[in-house]
Design a protein around this motif. Sequence first.
Motif, short mmCIF file in Angstrom:
data_model
loop_
_atom_site.label_atom_id
_atom_site.label_comp_id
_atom_site.label_asym_id
_atom_site.label_seq_id
_atom_site.Cartn_x
_atom_site.Cartn_y
_atom_site.Cartn_z
N ARG A 1 -41.27 12.27 102.75
CA ARG A 1 -40.39 13.40 103.04
C ARG A 1 -40.12 13.51 104.52
N ARG A 2 -41.13 13.18 105.34
CA ARG A 2 -40.90 13.19 106.78
C ARG A 2 -39.88 12.11 107.15
N ILE A 3 -39.93 10.98 106.48
CA ILE A 3 -38.96 9.90 106.72
C ILE A 3 -37.56 10.37 106.35
N ASP A 4 -37.43 10.99 105.19
CA ASP A 4 -36.11 11.50 104.77
C ASP A 4 -35.56 12.48 105.80
N GLU A 5 -36.41 13.40 106.25
CA GLU A 5 -35.98 14.39 107.23
C GLU A 5 -35.59 13.72 108.54
N GLY A 6 -36.41 12.75 108.96
CA GLY A 6 -36.12 12.06 110.20
C GLY A 6 -34.83 11.27 110.16
N ILE A 7 -34.57 10.62 109.04
CA ILE A 7 -33.34 9.84 108.92
C ILE A 7 -32.12 10.76 108.93
N ASP A 8 -32.22 11.89 108.27
CA ASP A 8 -31.10 12.84 108.30
C ASP A 8 -30.82 13.31 109.72
N ARG A 9 -31.88 13.62 110.47
CA ARG A 9 -31.70 14.06 111.85
C ARG A 9 -31.17 12.92 112.72
N LEU A 10 -31.68 11.71 112.50
CA LEU A 10 -31.23 10.55 113.27
C LEU A 10 -29.74 10.32 113.05
N ALA A 11 -29.28 10.47 111.80
CA ALA A 11 -27.87 10.27 111.50
C ALA A 11 -27.01 11.29 112.25
N GLU A 12 -27.46 12.54 112.32
CA GLU A 12 -26.71 13.56 113.05
C GLU A 12 -26.62 13.22 114.54
N VAL A 13 -27.75 12.78 115.11
CA VAL A 13 -27.77 12.42 116.53
C VAL A 13 -26.85 11.24 116.79
N ALA A 14 -26.90 10.23 115.90
CA ALA A 14 -26.09 9.02 116.09
C ALA A 14 -24.60 9.33 116.03
N VAL A 15 -24.20 10.10 115.03
CA VAL A 15 -22.78 10.42 114.89
C VAL A 15 -22.33 11.31 116.05
N ASP B 1 -16.64 8.84 122.44
CA ASP B 1 -15.23 8.57 122.15
C ASP B 1 -14.32 9.56 122.85
N ASP B 2 -14.73 10.82 122.87
CA ASP B 2 -13.88 11.87 123.44
C ASP B 2 -14.76 13.03 123.83
N GLY B 3 -14.91 13.25 125.11
CA GLY B 3 -15.80 14.29 125.58
C GLY B 3 -15.38 15.68 125.15
N ASP B 4 -14.11 15.85 124.73
CA ASP B 4 -13.66 17.17 124.32
C ASP B 4 -13.89 17.44 122.84
N VAL B 5 -14.33 16.42 122.11
CA VAL B 5 -14.54 16.59 120.68
C VAL B 5 -15.99 16.96 120.43
N PRO B 6 -16.27 18.07 119.77
CA PRO B 6 -17.65 18.47 119.54
C PRO B 6 -18.35 17.47 118.64
N GLU B 7 -19.68 17.39 118.79
CA GLU B 7 -20.44 16.51 117.92
C GLU B 7 -20.30 17.02 116.49
N PRO B 8 -20.46 16.12 115.48
CA PRO B 8 -20.27 16.53 114.10
C PRO B 8 -21.14 17.72 113.70
#
Length: 323
Positions: free
Chosen positions: A107-121, A128-135
């Motif tokens: 479960r910690r892995i699942d949580e970590g991967i979800d957070r990692l995906a948010e950080v990566a995107v 790409d564009d400093g004016d575009v907010p992160e997802p």
Amino acid sequence: MTVSAADLAVELKLLRRGRGIAAPQLAERAGPALRAVCGASGGDGNAAIRRTLRESLSGWARSLPEDLSTAVLAALGLHPEAVHPFYQDRVRWLARHLQRDDRTARRRIDEGIDRLAEVAVASTSESDDGDVPEPSRRWHTEELRVAVALDQPVPEVLESRRIVADADDISELDLALTLTDSVYRGEAIGSDDLRVDVFHGGRLTGRRMESTDRVGLALRLPRPLKRSSRHEIAMRFRAEFRHPHFVCVPRHPVDLFDLHVRFALPIPMEVVQLERVFQDDASDEAARGFPLTPDASGEIHVKFRHLTPGFAYGVRWRPSSEA
């Protein structure tokens, strides 16, 4: 290519299988979302893709809390002490490292991967564009009001949410609900197991399993939102509770979370408020909280402000011995 954190998380969870980042046919296993955020070319061979993914994923993992960072690196075969040929062996290593059981490690892995995906995107969007907010900041919740009725034949959760668009053309919201420690673990949670009704504010257009116990929901809005505009939605969830707690684990920032819980008789012998704890720690009595006392109607009311995405906020209770 526009990449969502949810799509990237799915690809990362596929990548962690077997040897993970050391997979012999990595060029075939690296999905389009992963290639896009890491900047891997379609013509790159295994060695080039492995080097690109290793550098990018390791860098993003360093921005996570230490336990989640370790979990992600171990799962993907990037941790120097967890370079094992099978995913299950890396899970066992993580469980020993965390001094928890294998289920908690997963479960910690699942949580970590979800957070990692948010950080990566988010990082990709910013570059790409400093004016575009992160997802994770394309929209946020200004106010979330939830009423939980545990005295119904099937527990009901009424949710009223006001969101604010942090970018233009927000046409869909990615929502999720977790049935923690449910009997459905490892199986798809069907529509009869989790009933979802939208009262106003949009239409459900998608539903899928994001992990062994979390259901992702796509809510299509009536019309695209412009930056800074507000929109209100109301929904109802019905499902059996398989563990005595209710928490909000936001994937997008939340300014205010207002929670009412109405307990069934007999009133629980203990109720505690949980704030900024890890999701799987919500069911761990070692994670202590602030004691709460239900009123004469068997209800509690708590408020949380400025919730941090990825952490749990809510209440846990210990059923009465008479129950």
